[in-house]
Design a protein around this motif. Sequence first.
Motif, mmCIF file in Angstrom:
data_model
loop_
_atom_site.group_PDB
_atom_site.id
_atom_site.type_symbol
_atom_site.label_atom_id
_atom_site.label_comp_id
_atom_site.label_asym_id
_atom_site.label_seq_id
_atom_site.Cartn_x
_atom_site.Cartn_y
_atom_site.Cartn_z
ATOM 1 N N TYR A 21 -12.551 14.688 -10.532
ATOM 2 C CA TYR A 21 -11.318 14.863 -11.294
ATOM 3 C C TYR A 21 -11.051 16.355 -11.481
ATOM 4 C CZ TYR A 21 -14.349 15.734 -15.353
ATOM 5 O OH TYR A 21 -15.295 16.245 -16.210
ATOM 6 N N ALA A 22 -9.822 16.665 -11.877
ATOM 7 C CA ALA A 22 -9.434 18.054 -12.111
ATOM 8 C C ALA A 22 -9.221 18.280 -13.602
ATOM 9 C CB ALA A 22 -8.150 18.388 -11.350
ATOM 10 N N VAL A 23 -9.602 19.478 -14.059
ATOM 11 C CA VAL A 23 -9.375 19.900 -15.436
ATOM 12 C C VAL A 23 -8.364 21.043 -15.411
ATOM 13 C CG1 VAL A 23 -10.410 20.816 -17.541
ATOM 14 C CG2 VAL A 23 -11.742 19.304 -16.066
ATOM 15 N N TYR A 24 -7.283 20.898 -16.152
ATOM 16 C CA TYR A 24 -6.258 21.943 -16.204
ATOM 17 C C TYR A 24 -6.382 22.680 -17.522
ATOM 18 C CZ TYR A 24 -1.642 24.129 -16.293
ATOM 19 O OH TYR A 24 -0.616 25.024 -16.353
ATOM 20 N N PHE A 25 -6.447 23.995 -17.449
ATOM 21 C CA PHE A 25 -6.508 24.804 -18.664
ATOM 22 C C PHE A 25 -5.213 25.584 -18.806
ATOM 23 C CE2 PHE A 25 -7.139 28.911 -20.696
ATOM 24 C CZ PHE A 25 -7.665 28.526 -21.920
ATOM 25 N N SER A 26 -4.606 25.498 -19.958
ATOM 26 C CA SER A 26 -3.404 26.280 -20.242
ATOM 27 C C SER A 26 -3.410 26.639 -21.719
ATOM 28 C CB SER A 26 -2.139 25.497 -19.896
ATOM 29 O OG SER A 26 -0.992 26.274 -20.189
ATOM 30 N N GLU A 27 -3.385 27.934 -21.999
ATOM 31 C CA GLU A 27 -3.403 28.376 -23.392
ATOM 32 C C GLU A 27 -2.363 29.460 -23.598
ATOM 33 O OE1 GLU A 27 -6.512 30.719 -26.238
ATOM 34 O OE2 GLU A 27 -7.210 28.849 -25.352
ATOM 35 N N ASN A 28 -1.651 29.379 -24.710
ATOM 36 C CA ASN A 28 -0.636 30.366 -25.049
ATOM 37 C C ASN A 28 -1.154 31.316 -26.120
ATOM 38 O OD1 ASN A 28 1.219 29.171 -23.310
ATOM 39 N ND2 ASN A 28 2.004 27.818 -24.899
ATOM 40 N N GLU A 29 -0.823 32.579 -25.971
ATOM 41 C CA GLU A 29 -1.173 33.606 -26.946
ATOM 42 C C GLU A 29 0.116 34.290 -27.378
ATOM 43 O OE1 GLU A 29 -3.271 38.021 -27.058
ATOM 44 O OE2 GLU A 29 -3.488 36.742 -25.300
ATOM 45 N N THR A 30 0.386 34.300 -28.676
ATOM 46 C CA THR A 30 1.619 34.895 -29.192
ATOM 47 C C THR A 30 1.348 36.304 -29.705
ATOM 48 O OG1 THR A 30 2.467 32.729 -29.816
ATOM 49 C CG2 THR A 30 3.513 34.639 -30.831
ATOM 50 N N THR B 150 -2.506 16.894 -14.233
ATOM 51 C CA THR B 150 -1.270 16.721 -14.995
ATOM 52 C C THR B 150 -0.438 15.558 -14.460
ATOM 53 O OG1 THR B 150 -0.188 18.359 -13.580
ATOM 54 C CG2 THR B 150 -1.155 19.166 -15.632
ATOM 55 N N PRO B 151 -0.945 14.322 -14.520
ATOM 56 C CA PRO B 151 -0.150 13.177 -14.050
ATOM 57 C C PRO B 151 1.017 12.907 -14.981
ATOM 58 C CG PRO B 151 -2.136 12.409 -15.133
ATOM 59 C CD PRO B 151 -2.251 13.912 -15.050
ATOM 60 N N GLU B 152 2.012 12.214 -14.458
ATOM 61 C CA GLU B 152 3.211 11.920 -15.243
ATOM 62 C C GLU B 152 3.074 10.597 -15.980
ATOM 63 O OE1 GLU B 152 6.499 12.190 -12.612
ATOM 64 O OE2 GLU B 152 6.292 14.346 -12.292
ATOM 65 N N CYS B 153 1.931 10.353 -16.548
ATOM 66 C CA CYS B 153 1.719 9.142 -17.354
ATOM 67 C C CYS B 153 0.561 9.394 -18.307
ATOM 68 C CB CYS B 153 1.434 7.927 -16.471
ATOM 69 S SG CYS B 153 -0.047 8.081 -15.455
ATOM 70 N N HIS C 268 -2.384 14.094 -8.744
ATOM 71 C CA HIS C 268 -2.518 14.961 -9.905
ATOM 72 C C HIS C 268 -3.878 14.796 -10.583
ATOM 73 C CE1 HIS C 268 1.460 16.648 -9.797
ATOM 74 N NE2 HIS C 268 2.014 15.447 -9.716
ATOM 75 N N ILE C 269 -4.414 13.594 -10.608
ATOM 76 C CA ILE C 269 -5.729 13.393 -11.213
ATOM 77 C C ILE C 269 -6.784 14.215 -10.490
ATOM 78 C CG2 ILE C 269 -7.596 11.693 -11.443
ATOM 79 C CD1 ILE C 269 -5.485 9.653 -12.266
ATOM 80 N N LEU D 264 0.829 -1.208 0.000
ATOM 81 C CA LEU D 264 0.000 0.000 0.000
ATOM 82 C C LEU D 264 0.864 1.258 0.000
ATOM 83 C CD1 LEU D 264 -0.172 1.569 3.012
ATOM 84 C CD2 LEU D 264 -1.395 -0.523 3.596
ATOM 85 N N GLU D 265 0.322 2.323 -0.552
ATOM 86 C CA GLU D 265 1.005 3.609 -0.601
ATOM 87 C C GLU D 265 0.023 4.730 -0.282
ATOM 88 O OE1 GLU D 265 2.767 4.119 -4.416
ATOM 89 O OE2 GLU D 265 4.448 2.759 -4.013
ATOM 90 N N PHE D 266 0.561 5.803 0.283
ATOM 91 C CA PHE D 266 -0.230 6.996 0.528
ATOM 92 C C PHE D 266 0.259 8.121 -0.373
ATOM 93 C CE2 PHE D 266 -1.215 4.943 4.590
ATOM 94 C CZ PHE D 266 -2.561 5.287 4.758
ATOM 95 N N GLU D 267 -0.661 8.936 -0.840
ATOM 96 C CA GLU D 267 -0.345 10.175 -1.520
ATOM 97 C C GLU D 267 -1.122 11.302 -0.847
ATOM 98 O OE1 GLU D 267 0.198 8.164 -5.970
ATOM 99 O OE2 GLU D 267 -1.216 9.817 -5.682
ATOM 100 N N LYS D 268 -0.527 12.459 -0.792
ATOM 101 C CA LYS D 268 -1.225 13.608 -0.229
ATOM 102 C C LYS D 268 -2.301 14.075 -1.200
ATOM 103 C CE LYS D 268 1.927 17.048 -2.166
ATOM 104 N NZ LYS D 268 2.856 18.168 -1.885
#
Length: 371
Positions: free
Chosen positions: A252-261, A146-149, A140-141, A71-75
């Motif tokens: 679950y979480a939704v991450y929004f990231s948008e770039n504007e040039t 932004t999970p690392e998989c 992260h979920i 078993l493992e714990f995550e914060k």
Amino acid sequence: MRKATLFVAAPYVALIIVFFNSCKKETSQNLSNTEIIVKVNSWLEQQKSEKQPNKAANIDLLKNNLDFSKLEFEKSDNEEQILIIPINESFKTIKKIDKNLNLNLLLIINKSGDIRKGNLVLYSSENGELNKIPRNTFYHIFNTSTPECNGTFKFLSVTGWLQYELTYKNNHLYSAGIVKAKENSPNSGQAARTETECIDWYLVTTYYYSDGTTDQIEEYIGRTCTGCDDPYIQGHCPDDPNVASSGIDYEYAVYFSENETQYADEDIDDAGGYIQTVYTYHATVVKLNNEVTSVVMYPITATPMWATYTDRYGRNVTRTLTLFGQNNYYSSLPAPTVELTWNCLVIGVYTYTDGSPTFTRQWAKHKVETR
């Protein structure tokens, strides 16, 4: 409507609480681990229904195949912890689950040490192989998106009822599919039932694209009727045998990231845009059971903040940016969506090596997005 203004925002900061006031994050074979086993098994027993013996048998099989030694714990946020317990291969063999799927029992422990919710989680990696889930993936979920998989996580109740699924690509949420119910109508092309209530189940999937747009599709996945009790893992029979349309429990979480040039200098002297500046807008939205439970708005960022170039007159120029007056907020829309708004003032200072007077100008940045 709920509206909150955040002038300075930072990533979530969470505390790791002590489970049962004694067990540490990575305990395995000691008294605290024994307390965890008792607590988990007691909670699983409470999820049984005498009216659904097949589902109760699934819980018994689950209890007999939990590998507490790993078993493992995550914060998590809100002073919660996430407990992940691997499930033995024999469970997959008996229930005819693909051997390349990673299977765990996932439990959310609140700050009082009680189990708030639990799910069976089936993970299918992007490459189709049996890959280990990286540490802090579930944090992260639920908190950052932004999970690392990459791959698909299917969340089931502990009896095997499929509730929702999340797919990640490029380490960001790509799609969220929620199982939703619709009452069976006599006009649906099938004989109407008078003695039972039947429900048609649909997987309603929202796709989140990199340009900030979304799309949604609806897929029919099956029908159940009042009193159902199937033994299937990833089945559609709800855990309440008397309420065929009982609610789906998703989170679950939704991450929004948008770039504007923007070419920041094109309005100064018609030089055509010597510096390509990228402005980035970030936010994280956490959704729980058709409601938005938290929103984090991150400040607008600009890259580069400092740059040198040669203008149309041949002068060497150094440009420095300052982002001033960050005013970022969100407003609630019909559940489970919010409107995200970013505002700031950009101040550009231009200095010249030939002794020309320093030039200063300012312009506003404004962005509105629905998530």
